[in-house]
Enzyme design. Structure first.
Site, PDB file in Angstrom:
ATOM      1  CB  CYS A 107     -74.559 -87.824  47.358  1.00 54.30           C
ATOM      2  SG  CYS A 107     -73.333 -88.626  46.329  1.00 54.30           S
ATOM      3  CB  CYS A 110     -71.393 -87.218  43.651  1.00 57.31           C
ATOM      4  SG  CYS A 110     -72.594 -88.389  44.214  1.00 57.31           S
ATOM      5  CG  ASP A 537     -62.234 -37.519  11.609  1.00 57.08           C
ATOM      6  OD1 ASP A 537     -61.303 -36.792  11.221  1.00 57.08           O
ATOM      7  OD2 ASP A 537     -62.481 -38.633  11.134  1.00 57.08           O
ATOM      8  CG  ASP A 736     -61.966 -43.675  12.906  1.00 60.97           C
ATOM      9  OD1 ASP A 736     -61.164 -43.400  13.825  1.00 60.97           O
ATOM     10  OD2 ASP A 736     -61.613 -43.890  11.751  1.00 60.97           O
ATOM     11  CG  ASP A 740     -60.119 -39.870  14.266  1.00 59.99           C
ATOM     12  OD1 ASP A 740     -59.236 -39.590  13.432  1.00 59.99           O
ATOM     13  OD2 ASP A 740     -61.313 -39.953  13.989  1.00 59.99           O
TER      14      ASP A 740
END
Lengths: 853, 125
Positions: A107, A110, A537, A736, A740
């Protein structure tokens, strides 16, 4: 977006663990979510504030995840101190959330009772119970309240926390459907109903509005007769609901916009249809006021057909727009719903939201891996294509990382979870893609500039053309002027302009995600297509980033497998990465290694030891000379290998030179083809490395790179990028993302090569989830295709409006006698925006050409 | 020119003047965001045919929280984009969505829906 910012702190287990994750040094680790961080300057500020607290060992703040990870001594610092420090620095410390299922909550009273009880509990920030899920979502401060206290609060309200049964969970979780999609479906259905109604009315109205053209009707309702007036009046009654119901969104939209002193498509359409309607009402009600009975015409058909067509256009647009975000829906759909977790020695199925960090999860063949983690037992092949785009299954052994949402293929294994909920790789990907799709490409600014002026301008043009037609137009002037006014308002399509960029961007960025490429913003997408130079790189990008055995050269009379076996057996004891490479190389050849006795490392020279009763030396020329071992026969090979960029080492057996083993950082198998493809795209490829010139050149030669920047110190990388930019080039950088980072940030577009679950790489504009250079090629291809699509859309939308509006105003009439009918204008308007979205959807069929040899 | 033409001409020109004034010349003064105890400057924005209020005034250097609530289903307004802050948020119908910003410098920062049909301004003082 704000959901992404919702608390992400570690959720306590359903049974709170004693002294959560204390490490041996009495240290504790906590992750706190932080709100309000908007820029790159924020994380250092928060870190500084946290490190200033007595007892904090380390603090790291990630902007992308909006998380602070703090290691601290629990005896000296408390979590509440962190919260205070974060708040003092001007940011918001977050709390944790938890969904708790409730038994017998039927309900609405509740709901209120439970919410109230929880809100009264100290430490609970908010509680929202829902009858739909039969659960309560609690936001709480983990420092002051735990699950037990929350459970007590619920029980004090007279309710019980539900014990979950596995099948229930599966059903409950899987029944959950996407509310946004449902709303769109609903909207589409309503629009289609409106369309069918308007269309059904349009047909008789159109026929009866032009009785003079239809034999039979002409005789039955001659011009000026009462029959005609009555029929037309009935048509008006029929058209009224079309305008007011089918066309209701136009009036609502117009009114909402007018309240803000703005105007939009709805404004234009409602003015247009209202003008046509009112004219017709006057023509039927007071035909006498028109000097010529021919003027007393009705335009009900205009009202009805315009409403029908534009509503149909809106409906089709919703359908097509829904498809543009298909990629993100696919990603969201990847999420596993349940996980099989070991708790208290039992295997239980839990909804994936309840899995916490450090849980042990069992994965069977064919299962979806629920969250990110690390394999602790068993091994299997895992299909990661949905995340990385890599089609081959990946072997997983204990210690390997597994990514949530990937599919286990062959074996079963157990893994310990490392990231759950909003922190998983998939959740980060979804968040990043959503953010990117919401960002704007610079090209959009043109549209933004125009769109604020567009609709009022069209209205002014409509009024002016009415005036001009009335002043100097042919008779019947009033009819012509009205038609031109209505047509001008209706043909203008601000929507096509507005849709042009965002829809293509959404599809393009989604397409990237499907291929394992995360484009972080519209800006990055637009810049990627005009890159002149790309700096790669070397280590970890072109090459694997870890050494591997490449060559074994032997002196006369020696067997190469034997030399390798001895070298590898000797190196088995060493922890040097070069040694590991030799051992792995030997294992790959299937050699059985022996144990070394008297192993000794000679720093700067090499290693020595006894194997199978023989004295073995492995090292450089200096080591050999020191032990006065003649190596002249091998020096030529040594130099050749060194020139190839490899690291050769001498092997001596019983004080005799036996051969050379060489290791090198090997090139990734697809690097060369990717670099070829980049060069074919007209991009200058530059290699950057900290290695010496000779090694660098050797690698560059192998992959076909002409320009090499060698011996670049790590902190000079960003400077090198800048130097290239000073040559007037748009420079991309691939690296990476960790070492870098400054160079990636300096570059116009930074591509970070990701690994595993760590996708939230901050410095990058584009993240490649699969660690292959081919991703860069695909990213550039996607950006070119997307921007081409955006330009097509913009040219189309601008062109449509700049051609359509003057024609509708009757500019061509004096020369060619061409005047558009409002009906044609409505059709053109409705389908121009549908065309734009459909063109954007074409991008969904984009296939990366990849790197055909 | 006949009198009716004069009437149409003058009415037309007046209409044009009205459109210019109504849509472009008159600007709203804006609403100052309220300062909350948490250190936030907060404002509630209703999304329906536009942003209400569409001009928010805040002070520099203090975090801002804008609570958006969208009460319509038109697909155009399902997102709000703060271009200068690099932020965007999805606005599901009927849900309260908070967008948090940190205004570092003074100025006028527009926010809009992705198509630019809805516009608002954040004025930082």
């Amino acid at each position: 977006m704000n959901k992404a910012k919702l608390p992400k702190a570690k959720r306590p287990d359903r049974k709170p663990r004693q002294g959560r994750a204390p490490s041996s040094k009495g240290r504790q680790h906590i992750e706190l979510s932080i709100g309000g961080m908007t820029c790159t300057h924020c994380p250092p500020a928060v870190e500084k504030a946290l490190k200033g607290i007595d007892g904090v060992v380390s603090a790291h703040v990630s902007l992308a995840n909006k998380l602070a990870a703090v290691d601290y001594n629990p005896n000296r610092a408390k979590t509440i101190d962190f919260a205070k420090a974060i708040r003092a620095a001007g940011y918001v410390p977050g709390a944790a959330t938890m969904r708790i299922p409730i038994k017998h909550m039927h309900c609405s009273s509740c709901v209120i009772r439970i919410e109230l009880a929880l809100q009264m509990t100290p430490g609970v920030l908010s509680a929202r119970a829902s009858l739909g899920t039969n659960a309560v979502d609690v936001e709480y401060d983990p420092a002051t309240v735990d699950f037990e206290a929350i459970r007590q609060a619920i029980e004090s309200a007279g309710h019980r926390v539900a014990e979950l049964k596995s099948p229930d969970i599966k059903a409950a979780v899987e029944a959950n459907e996407d509310p946004e999609q449902a709303a769109n479906e609903q909207e589409y259905r309503t629009l289609m109903h409106k369309f069918w109604f308007a269309a059904a009315v349009s047909i008789p109205v159109m026929a009866l509005s032009y009785p003079d053209l239809i034999p039979g009707l002409r005789e039955w309702m001659p011009m000026g007769s009462d029959t005609r007036r009555i029929v037309w009046a009935l048509l008006g009654v029929l058209s009224l609901p079309v305008m007011l119901w089918s066309g209701s969104q136009f009036f609502v939209g117009m009114w909402d916009a007018l309240k803000h002193r703005s105007a939009n498509m709805h404004t234009l359409i409602s003015f247009g249809i209202t003008a046509a309607f009112l004219y017709s009402v006057v023509a039927v009600a007071y035909p006498g006021i028109f000097p010529d009975p021919a003027l007393a015409e009705v335009f009900w058909d205009v009202t009805d057909v315009v409403v029908a067509l534009v509503v149909l256009g809106l409906a089709l647009e919703i359908k097509a727009k829904g498809r543009t975000s298909e990629a993100i829906k696919k990603l969201i759909g990847l999420q596993a719903k349940t996980a099989r977790v070991v708790r208290d020695g039992r295997e239980i199925d839990l909804p994936v939201e309840e899995v916490v960090v450090d849980d042990v999860v069992i994965v069977r063949p064919g299962d979806k891996i629920p969250v990110d983690g690390e394999v602790i037992e068993g091994s299997s092949a895992v299909d990661e294509s949905m995340i990385t785009g890599e089609s081959m299954p990946i072997e997983k052994r204990p210690g390997d990382e597994v990514i949530g949402a990937t599919i286990n293929k062959t074996g079963s294994f157990k893994f310990k979870t490392t990231k759950v909920g909003k922190d998983t790789a998939l959740a980060s990907i979804i968040r990043m893609v959503k953010d990117a799709q919401g960002s704007k490409a610079p090209i959009q600014r043109v549209v933004d500039m125009v769109s604020g002026y567009f609709v009022p301008t069209v209205m002014i043009l409509g009024v002016l053309s009415f005036v001009v037609w009335y002043l100097v137009g042919p008779e019947p002037r009033f009819v012509y002027a009205t038609i031109v006014f209505v047509t001008t308002l209706i043909i203008a399509c601000p929507c096509a302009l507005g849709l042009a960029t965002p829809t293509s961007l959404t599809v393009g960025i989604g397409k990237g995600a499907e291929n394992g490429i995360l484009i972080r913003s519209g800006d990055a997408l637009q810049t990627s297509q005009k890159l002149d130079s790309l700096i790669l790189d070397k280590t970890g990008t072109i090459t694997r980033g870890e050494p591997a055995l490449t060559d074994v050269v032997v002196a006369q009379g020696q067997n190469d497998n034997e030399v390798l076996r001895l070298a590898a057996s000797l190196e088995r004891g060493s922890e040097h990465p070069l040694g590991e490479a030799i051992v792995q190389g030997a294992e790959q050849r299937g050699l059985l290694l022996a144990d070394a006795e008297n192993f000794a490392a000679i720093p700067g020279h090499g290693v020595s030891g006894r194997i199978d009763g023989r004295d073995i030396l492995l090292g450089n020329a200096k080591l050999m000379r020191d032990r006065s071992i003649p190596i002249e026969t091998l020096t030529k090979d040594w130099e050749r290998l060194a020139n190839e960029g490899k690291t050769p080492m001498y092997v001596a057996v019983d004080d005799k030179a036996a051969g050379l083993v060489a290791v090198a950082d090997t090139i990734k198998p697809d690097s060369k083809s990717a670099i070829d493809a980049l060069q074919r795209l007209g991009i200058e490829v530059v290699m950057m490395t900290g290695d010496n010139e000779r090694t660098a050149r050797a690698i560059a030669r192998e992959v076909g790179i002409k320009r090499v920047l060698s011996e670049v110190l790590p902190d000079e990388k960003a400077h090198e990028v800048q130097k290239l930019q000073l040559e007037g080039k748009t420079v991309g950088m691939v690296g990476d993302g960790i070492n870098d980072a400054p160079a990636l940030a300096q570059a116009d577009v930074g591509f970070a090569i990701g690994t595993g679950t760590d996708v939230a790489i901050e410095a990058s504009d584009v993240t490649l989830i699969k660690g292959s250079l081919i991703g860069v090629v695909t990213a550039i291809e996607i950006s070119r295709a997307t921007m081409r699509n955006v330009r097509q859309n913009l040219v189309g939308a601008f062109g449509y409006n700049t051609l359509g509006i003057p024609v509708a105003m009757g500019v061509l009439y004096p020369f060619l006698g061409i005047l558009l009918s409002p009906l044609i204008a409505a059709a053109a308007m409705a389908f121009s925006s549908v065309t734009v979205v459909t063109n954007a959807n074409r991008l969904r069929f984009f296939q990366p050409r990849g790197v055909a040899p | 020119m006949t009198p009716d033409r004069w009437v149409v001409l003058i009415t037309g020109l007046l209409l044009v003047a009205f459109i210019v004034w109504f849509f472009w010349l008159k600007r709203s003064k804006g609403v100052r965001a309220a300062e909350m105890s948490g250190g936030y400057q907060e404002a509630m924005i209703l999304v329906k045919g536009g942003y209400t209020p569409d001009t928010i005034i805040v002070s520099r250097g203090k975090p801002v929280r804008l609570n958006f609530r969208r009460e319509e289903t038109a697909s155009c307004s399902d997102k709000v984009v703060f271009e200068h802050f690099g932020k965007s948020a999805e606005l599901p119908t009927g849900e309260l969505v908070a967008v948090e910003l940190m205004p570092k410098e003074a100025g006028e920062f527009p926010f809009a829906c992705p198509m630019g049909m809805f516009r608002g301004r954040l004025i930082v003082e």
